[in-house]
Design a protein around this motif. Structure first.
Motif, PDB file in Angstrom:
ATOM      1  N   LEU A  22       0.742  -1.242   0.000  1.00 35.01           N
ATOM      2  CA  LEU A  22       0.000   0.000   0.000  1.00 35.01           C
ATOM      3  C   LEU A  22       0.778   1.302   0.000  1.00 35.01           C
ATOM      4  CD1 LEU A  22      -2.577  -1.113   2.630  1.00 35.01           C
ATOM      5  CD2 LEU A  22      -2.793  -1.160   0.166  1.00 35.01           C
ATOM      6  N   PRO A  23       1.430   1.735  -1.073  1.00 37.45           N
ATOM      7  CA  PRO A  23       2.043   3.050  -1.129  1.00 37.45           C
ATOM      8  C   PRO A  23       1.312   4.042  -2.046  1.00 37.45           C
ATOM      9  CG  PRO A  23       3.565   1.330  -1.797  1.00 37.45           C
ATOM     10  CD  PRO A  23       2.202   0.720  -1.676  1.00 37.45           C
ATOM     11  N   LEU A  24       1.545   5.373  -1.909  1.00 35.30           N
ATOM     12  CA  LEU A  24       0.904   6.415  -2.720  1.00 35.30           C
ATOM     13  C   LEU A  24       1.876   7.534  -3.011  1.00 35.30           C
ATOM     14  CD1 LEU A  24      -1.771   8.048  -3.670  1.00 35.30           C
ATOM     15  CD2 LEU A  24      -1.644   8.979  -1.386  1.00 35.30           C
ATOM     16  N   ALA A  25       1.782   8.122  -4.189  1.00 34.22           N
ATOM     17  CA  ALA A  25       2.661   9.235  -4.535  1.00 34.22           C
ATOM     18  C   ALA A  25       1.854  10.513  -4.633  1.00 34.22           C
ATOM     19  CB  ALA A  25       3.358   8.947  -5.857  1.00 34.22           C
ATOM     20  N   SER A  26       2.431  11.606  -4.220  1.00 38.45           N
ATOM     21  CA  SER A  26       1.792  12.916  -4.331  1.00 38.45           C
ATOM     22  C   SER A  26       1.737  13.317  -5.796  1.00 38.45           C
ATOM     23  CB  SER A  26       2.621  13.926  -3.537  1.00 38.45           C
ATOM     24  OG  SER A  26       2.323  15.223  -3.944  1.00 38.45           O
ATOM     25  N   PRO A  27       0.694  14.053  -6.227  1.00 42.31           N
ATOM     26  CA  PRO A  27       0.642  14.480  -7.618  1.00 42.31           C
ATOM     27  C   PRO A  27       1.770  15.451  -7.954  1.00 42.31           C
ATOM     28  CG  PRO A  27      -1.163  15.428  -6.356  1.00 42.31           C
ATOM     29  CD  PRO A  27      -0.465  14.449  -5.478  1.00 42.31           C
ATOM     30  N   PHE A  28       2.433  16.010  -6.940  1.00 41.26           N
ATOM     31  CA  PHE A  28       3.521  16.952  -7.174  1.00 41.26           C
ATOM     32  C   PHE A  28       4.887  16.294  -7.071  1.00 41.26           C
ATOM     33  CE2 PHE A  28      -0.066  19.285  -5.395  1.00 41.26           C
ATOM     34  CZ  PHE A  28      -0.334  20.099  -6.489  1.00 41.26           C
ATOM     35  N   ALA A  29       4.927  15.031  -6.704  1.00 43.17           N
ATOM     36  CA  ALA A  29       6.184  14.314  -6.550  1.00 43.17           C
ATOM     37  C   ALA A  29       6.668  13.819  -7.906  1.00 43.17           C
ATOM     38  CB  ALA A  29       5.995  13.123  -5.608  1.00 43.17           C
ATOM     39  N   GLY A  38       1.865   4.645  -6.269  1.00 38.73           N
ATOM     40  CA  GLY A  38       0.410   4.744  -6.308  1.00 38.73           C
ATOM     41  C   GLY A  38      -0.305   4.080  -5.142  1.00 38.73           C
ATOM     42  N   LEU A  39       0.410   3.536  -4.183  1.00 38.02           N
ATOM     43  CA  LEU A  39      -0.247   2.812  -3.102  1.00 38.02           C
ATOM     44  C   LEU A  39      -0.435   3.638  -1.832  1.00 38.02           C
ATOM     45  CD1 LEU A  39       1.423  -0.692  -3.459  1.00 38.02           C
ATOM     46  CD2 LEU A  39      -0.807   0.048  -4.287  1.00 38.02           C
ATOM     47  N   SER A  40       0.245   4.759  -1.676  1.00 41.35           N
ATOM     48  CA  SER A  40       0.148   5.559  -0.446  1.00 41.35           C
ATOM     49  C   SER A  40      -1.275   6.019  -0.198  1.00 41.35           C
ATOM     50  CB  SER A  40       1.032   6.795  -0.538  1.00 41.35           C
ATOM     51  OG  SER A  40       2.374   6.465  -0.428  1.00 41.35           O
ATOM     52  N   GLY A  41      -1.596   6.188   1.059  1.00 43.42           N
ATOM     53  CA  GLY A  41      -2.902   6.697   1.431  1.00 43.42           C
ATOM     54  C   GLY A  41      -3.607   5.780   2.402  1.00 43.42           C
ATOM     55  N   TYR A  42      -4.936   5.925   2.431  1.00 47.83           N
ATOM     56  CA  TYR A  42      -5.782   5.160   3.347  1.00 47.83           C
ATOM     57  C   TYR A  42      -6.430   3.996   2.607  1.00 47.83           C
ATOM     58  CZ  TYR A  42      -5.221   9.231   6.277  1.00 47.83           C
ATOM     59  OH  TYR A  42      -4.681  10.239   7.027  1.00 47.83           O
ATOM     60  N   TRP A  43      -6.438   2.831   3.247  1.00 45.04           N
ATOM     61  CA  TRP A  43      -7.010   1.615   2.678  1.00 45.04           C
ATOM     62  C   TRP A  43      -7.895   0.956   3.731  1.00 45.04           C
ATOM     63  CZ3 TRP A  43      -5.615  -0.481  -2.219  1.00 45.04           C
ATOM     64  CH2 TRP A  43      -4.655   0.263  -2.904  1.00 45.04           C
ATOM     65  N   THR A  44      -8.996   0.372   3.300  1.00 46.76           N
ATOM     66  CA  THR A  44      -9.881  -0.359   4.204  1.00 46.76           C
ATOM     67  C   THR A  44     -10.370  -1.624   3.524  1.00 46.76           C
ATOM     68  OG1 THR A  44     -11.845   0.832   3.461  1.00 46.76           O
ATOM     69  CG2 THR A  44     -10.679   1.734   5.378  1.00 46.76           C
ATOM     70  N   GLY A  45     -10.774  -2.575   4.316  1.00 44.47           N
ATOM     71  CA  GLY A  45     -11.314  -3.804   3.756  1.00 44.47           C
ATOM     72  C   GLY A  45     -11.416  -4.883   4.803  1.00 44.47           C
ATOM     73  N   TYR A  65      -0.550   4.165   4.524  1.00 39.07           N
ATOM     74  CA  TYR A  65       0.758   3.909   3.943  1.00 39.07           C
ATOM     75  C   TYR A  65       1.365   5.189   3.391  1.00 39.07           C
ATOM     76  CZ  TYR A  65      -0.774  -0.860   4.246  1.00 39.07           C
ATOM     77  OH  TYR A  65      -1.220  -2.050   4.721  1.00 39.07           O
ATOM     78  N   ALA A  66       2.658   5.318   3.567  1.00 37.63           N
ATOM     79  CA  ALA A  66       3.424   6.427   2.999  1.00 37.63           C
ATOM     80  C   ALA A  66       4.551   5.823   2.161  1.00 37.63           C
ATOM     81  CB  ALA A  66       3.997   7.298   4.105  1.00 37.63           C
ATOM     82  N   VAL A  67       4.659   6.286   0.913  1.00 35.50           N
ATOM     83  CA  VAL A  67       5.650   5.757  -0.023  1.00 35.50           C
ATOM     84  C   VAL A  67       6.594   6.880  -0.437  1.00 35.50           C
ATOM     85  CG1 VAL A  67       5.967   4.659  -2.274  1.00 35.50           C
ATOM     86  CG2 VAL A  67       4.008   4.061  -0.860  1.00 35.50           C
ATOM     87  N   ASN A  68       7.868   6.552  -0.596  1.00 35.21           N
ATOM     88  CA  ASN A  68       8.804   7.570  -1.057  1.00 35.21           C
ATOM     89  C   ASN A  68       8.550   7.913  -2.526  1.00 35.21           C
ATOM     90  OD1 ASN A  68       9.909   5.371  -2.421  1.00 35.21           O
ATOM     91  ND2 ASN A  68      11.986   5.713  -1.681  1.00 35.21           N
ATOM     92  N   ASP A  69       9.151   8.993  -3.001  1.00 39.81           N
ATOM     93  CA  ASP A  69       8.915   9.475  -4.367  1.00 39.81           C
ATOM     94  C   ASP A  69       9.288   8.455  -5.438  1.00 39.81           C
ATOM     95  OD1 ASP A  69       7.958  11.834  -3.333  1.00 39.81           O
ATOM     96  OD2 ASP A  69       9.771  13.000  -3.777  1.00 39.81           O
ATOM     97  N   ALA A  73      10.023   2.364  -1.392  1.00 42.61           N
ATOM     98  CA  ALA A  73      10.080   2.208   0.061  1.00 42.61           C
ATOM     99  C   ALA A  73       8.770   2.691   0.662  1.00 42.61           C
ATOM    100  CB  ALA A  73      11.248   2.999   0.649  1.00 42.61           C
ATOM    101  N   LEU A  74       8.314   2.029   1.723  1.00 40.76           N
ATOM    102  CA  LEU A  74       7.074   2.443   2.364  1.00 40.76           C
ATOM    103  C   LEU A  74       7.121   2.231   3.859  1.00 40.76           C
ATOM    104  CD1 LEU A  74       4.824   0.084   3.333  1.00 40.76           C
ATOM    105  CD2 LEU A  74       4.948  -0.384   0.916  1.00 40.76           C
ATOM    106  N   ASN A  75       6.348   3.056   4.539  1.00 38.38           N
ATOM    107  CA  ASN A  75       6.070   2.903   5.970  1.00 38.38           C
ATOM    108  C   ASN A  75       4.586   2.633   6.074  1.00 38.38           C
ATOM    109  OD1 ASN A  75       8.682   3.589   6.903  1.00 38.38           O
ATOM    110  ND2 ASN A  75       8.213   5.739   6.549  1.00 38.38           N
ATOM    111  N   GLN A  76       4.206   1.720   6.969  1.00 40.41           N
ATOM    112  CA  GLN A  76       2.792   1.403   7.093  1.00 40.41           C
ATOM    113  C   GLN A  76       2.365   1.309   8.537  1.00 40.41           C
ATOM    114  OE1 GLN A  76       1.005  -1.732   7.851  1.00 40.41           O
ATOM    115  NE2 GLN A  76       2.805  -2.701   8.708  1.00 40.41           N
ATOM    116  N   SER A  77       1.087   1.610   8.737  1.00 39.14           N
ATOM    117  CA  SER A  77       0.429   1.449  10.022  1.00 39.14           C
ATOM    118  C   SER A  77      -0.880   0.732   9.741  1.00 39.14           C
ATOM    119  CB  SER A  77       0.170   2.814  10.647  1.00 39.14           C
ATOM    120  OG  SER A  77      -0.608   2.669  11.805  1.00 39.14           O
TER     121      SER A  77
END
Length: 168
Positions: A22-29, A38-45, A65-69, A73-77
Motif C-alpha cells: 500500500l504506497p501512494l505518490a503525491s501528484p507533485f512528486a 500509487g499505493l500511499s494513502g488510506y485503505w480499508t477492507g 501507507y506512505a511511499v517515497n517518491d 520504500a514504504l512505511n505502514q500502520s
C-alpha cells in the motif's frame, strides 16, 4: 483460539502483507517507478482468517501507507480487528532490484521480525519471520484494489489469511 493471542500468531503476516501492498505518490512528486508507486494513502477492507480446527472468522482492517517518491520504500500502520482479537502493526519495507527487505512490529503482542522476498509492479511474494513464527505472503495489487494471502508455516494455529483492501 488461544493461539490468536500469542505474539507469534497473525500480526506478523498481516503486517507484512498489508505493509508491502500500500504506497501512494503525491501528484507533485516525481513520477514513481517502483512497485509501491500509487499505493500511499488510506485503505480499508476485510476478509477471513482460517484456523487449523476448520473454523474461520471475519476480520476488518484499516491501513495508512506512505511511499517515497521513487515508489520503492514504504512505511505502514495497520489496525485489524475481529470478534476475538485486535492487531496493531507497523512496518518499514523497501525494494531494490526486485528484492524486498524490511522489518515489522505488532504492538499488542510485542512481536517483531524481518521481511524478505521479491516484488514486481503488481505482485509481491515474500516470507515473514519472527521469534517462533514464519509465513509465506502474496500480495497482488491493481489500481485501487489489492488482495493479500498469508499462509503461516510455523508458530500458529492459523492456516490462512485472505484479505481484500480498497483505497479511499
Amino acid at each position: 483460539m488461544s493461539d490468536l493471542n500469542q505474539p507469534k500468531s497473525l500480526g506478523f503476516g498481516l503486517a507484512l502483507a498489508l505493509g508491502l501492498a500500500l504506497p501512494l505518490a503525491s501528484p507533485f512528486a516525481a513520477v514513481a517507478e517502483g512497485p509501491f508507486a500509487g499505493l500511499s494513502g488510506y485503505w480499508t477492507g476485510g476478509g477471513t482468517i482460517s484456523l487449523d480446527n476448520g473454523s474461520s472468522e471475519r476480520i476488518r482492517c484499516k491501513a495508512v501507507y506512505a511511499v517515497n517518491d521513487a515508489g520503492n520504500a514504504l512505511n505502514q500502520s495497520l489496525r485489524c480487528a475481529s470478534d476475538s482479537y485486535r492487531l496493531e502493526i507497523s512496518g518499514n519495507i523497501s525494494v531494490s532490484g526486485g528484492q524486498v527487505t524490511g522489518t515489522w512490529g505488532e504492538a499488542t503482542r510485542h512481536a517483531n521480525g524481518n521481511i524478505s522476498g521479491h516484488a514486481s509492479n503488481s505482485e509481491i511474494q515474500a516470507r515473514v519471520d519472527g521469534a517462533g513464527f514464519s509465513a509465506g505472503l502474496q500480495v497482488r495489487f491493481r489500481g485501487n484494489k489489492q488482495s493479500v494471502s498469508i499462509r503461516p508455516t510455523s508458530g500458529t494455529a492459523i492456516t490462512n489469511v485472505a484479505i481484500t483492501l480498497g483505497k479511499g
